[in-house]
Write a protein that holds these residues in place. Structure first.
Motif, PDB file in Angstrom:
ATOM      1  N   GLU A 166       0.832  -1.209   0.000  1.00  0.00           N
ATOM      2  CA  GLU A 166       0.000   0.000   0.000  1.00  0.00           C
ATOM      3  C   GLU A 166       0.864   1.256   0.000  1.00  0.00           C
ATOM      4  O   GLU A 166       0.539   2.255  -0.650  1.00  0.00           O
ATOM      5  N   ARG A 167       1.964   1.206   0.713  1.00  0.00           N
ATOM      6  CA  ARG A 167       2.889   2.349   0.781  1.00  0.00           C
ATOM      7  C   ARG A 167       3.500   2.621  -0.603  1.00  0.00           C
ATOM      8  O   ARG A 167       3.554   3.763  -1.059  1.00  0.00           O
ATOM      9  N   PHE A 168       3.988   1.570  -1.276  1.00  0.00           N
ATOM     10  CA  PHE A 168       4.531   1.721  -2.620  1.00  0.00           C
ATOM     11  C   PHE A 168       3.479   2.281  -3.575  1.00  0.00           C
ATOM     12  O   PHE A 168       3.768   3.152  -4.409  1.00  0.00           O
ATOM     13  N   LEU A 169       2.255   1.766  -3.455  1.00  0.00           N
ATOM     14  CA  LEU A 169       1.196   2.195  -4.364  1.00  0.00           C
ATOM     15  C   LEU A 169       0.817   3.660  -4.152  1.00  0.00           C
ATOM     16  O   LEU A 169       0.487   4.363  -5.107  1.00  0.00           O
ATOM     17  N   ALA A 170       0.872   4.126  -2.908  1.00  0.00           N
ATOM     18  CA  ALA A 170       0.569   5.532  -2.639  1.00  0.00           C
ATOM     19  C   ALA A 170       1.553   6.434  -3.380  1.00  0.00           C
ATOM     20  O   ALA A 170       1.163   7.444  -3.993  1.00  0.00           O
TER      21      ALA A 170
ATOM     22  N   GLY B 285       9.544   6.255   2.354  1.00  0.00           N
ATOM     23  CA  GLY B 285       8.821   7.302   3.057  1.00  0.00           C
ATOM     24  C   GLY B 285       7.953   8.108   2.117  1.00  0.00           C
ATOM     25  O   GLY B 285       8.328   8.391   0.981  1.00  0.00           O
ATOM     26  N   LEU B 286       6.768   8.464   2.583  1.00  0.00           N
ATOM     27  CA  LEU B 286       5.867   9.288   1.781  1.00  0.00           C
ATOM     28  C   LEU B 286       6.399  10.708   1.713  1.00  0.00           C
ATOM     29  O   LEU B 286       7.082  11.188   2.608  1.00  0.00           O
ATOM     30  N   PHE B 287       6.067  11.397   0.615  1.00  0.00           N
ATOM     31  CA  PHE B 287       6.432  12.796   0.476  1.00  0.00           C
ATOM     32  C   PHE B 287       5.277  13.522  -0.196  1.00  0.00           C
ATOM     33  O   PHE B 287       5.095  13.428  -1.405  1.00  0.00           O
TER      34      PHE B 287
END
Length: 370
Positions: free
Chosen positions: A140-144, A271-273
């Protein structure tokens, strides 16, 4: 430099077409062509220099003019650039064209900076190994990040030959599909050639980037798509199913059926940005349910009339999905708040509001016990 129009590069257009060059790029490049500069696409960046594929082949160029302090504005693999013509020594990249898409993650530093991993990508392939237990939260993190980049995500479950039971494999695919609404999920085996024809058809004629952890089988998958052993492959540790970094730089490689593939090093930290809209797309069903909540600012915790909690109670939404959604939204808020004073104030205000509500609820509970 001599004045040259973009129409003077007919062979450049055809030679670069295999790497994604089209009329829109030619139009954007026209002002630089008039200055005598050459169009090219960055295939690799390292040590202040980069390899650029041009109509005359791959050239080495210095990036001194495209290395600003902002890490999001440095030249990267996948960029279309303007380079000095033949005869200039050393050659320099003078600028890059505005990016159509950009895959960005937060840096590992404590500063609120983003790191661009690849530019002008059409398909973001998230490679996930079936040799280890599925980590749906990481997917889910990669897809975001993939949705936020502007590219179309695609999850590829590699090493499918390690799951010989078709029923078990179908359940695994279904689990990932639940965590990836609107995203195609393919199971492939590079060793046995299964599923590769479907994947090759999807990425044909486009720019695709391979993403995933070390040991996900990205380099093996890249070699299978390229039809030759271009990328080195290392064994995965039996102890934990993890691999070492086979790829150490981001490389743009031409696919035999047309289009290009960018292979990336294994990403330990994702990490999201500023990926709020990307998170929203990954959890589209939660945001859709939230429209039916009684309160427009419902936090989906204990509020009356919460449609999200009702869906969990009714078995329509896995509780794990809501927890993952909350975690990614909080993380993204923290990153954005580092550079947005107004948002920081709003977050503090919201924390105080929830604290007051919690205190009032506890006092009411104590009063009811007397």
């Amino acid at each position: 430099m001599t004045s040259t129009s973009s129409t003077s590069f007919p062979h450049a257009h055809s030679a670069l077409a295999a790497h994604g060059w089209d009329e829109d790029w030619a139009d954007a490049f026209a002002p630089y062509a008039a200055q005598g500069l050459l169009p090219g696409r960055v295939v690799r960046v390292d040590r202040g220099q980069c390899d650029v594929v041009t109509a005359d082949g791959v050239v080495r160029a210095d990036t001194a003019f495209v290395t600003p302090h902002d890490p999001l504005r440095v030249v990267c693999t996948g960029d279309w650039v303007a380079v000095d013509p033949e005869g200039d020594t050393p050659r320099y990249v003078r600028t890059y064209l505005p990016r159509r898409t950009a895959f960005v993650r937060s840096t590992s530093s404590k500063r609120s900076e983003g790191q661009i991993l690849a530019a002008n990508v059409d398909h973001a392939i998230v490679a996930v190994s079936l040799a280890a237990e599925l980590d749906l939260a990481r997917i889910e993190r990669f897809l975001a990040l993939a949705w936020e980049s502007g590219a179309q995500p695609l999850v590829v479950l590699t090493k499918a030959d390690l799951v010989p039971d078709p029923v078990t494999l179908a359940y695994l695919v279904q689990d990932v599909e639940t965590a990836a609404p609107g995203v195609p999920v393919l199971s492939v085996s590079a060793e046995q050639g299964e599923g590769l024809d479907v994947l090759a058809a999807v990425v044909s004629g486009s720019t695709a980037v391979l993403l995933g952890q070390s040991g996900a089988g990205k380099s093996t998958l890249a070699n299978a798509l390229l039809g030759e052993d271009v990328m080195g492959v290392q064994a995965v540790r039996d102890v934990d199913g993890k691999g070492r970094h086979t790829t150490t730089t981001r490389n743009l490689l031409a696919l035999p059926g047309g289009g290009v593939l960018i292979d990336t090093p294994g990403l330990r930290g994702v990490g999201l940005f500023d990926a709020g809209s990307g998170v929203g797309q990954v959890f589209a069903e939660i945001e859709e349910l939230a429209e039916g909540c009684r309160f427009h600012d419902c936090a989906h915790e204990s509020e009356p009339g919460c449609a999200v909690l009702a869906a969990i109670d009714g078995g329509e939404l896995p509780g794990r999905r809501l927890e993952s959604y909350r975690k990614l939204m909080r993380e993204n808020q923290r990153i954005v708040a580092k550079t947005d004073a107004r948002l920081r104030a709003e977050i503090r205000k919201e924390f105080k509001r929830r604290g007051a509500l919690g205190k009032a609820a506890m006092e009411a509970k104590r009063g009811g016990l007397r």
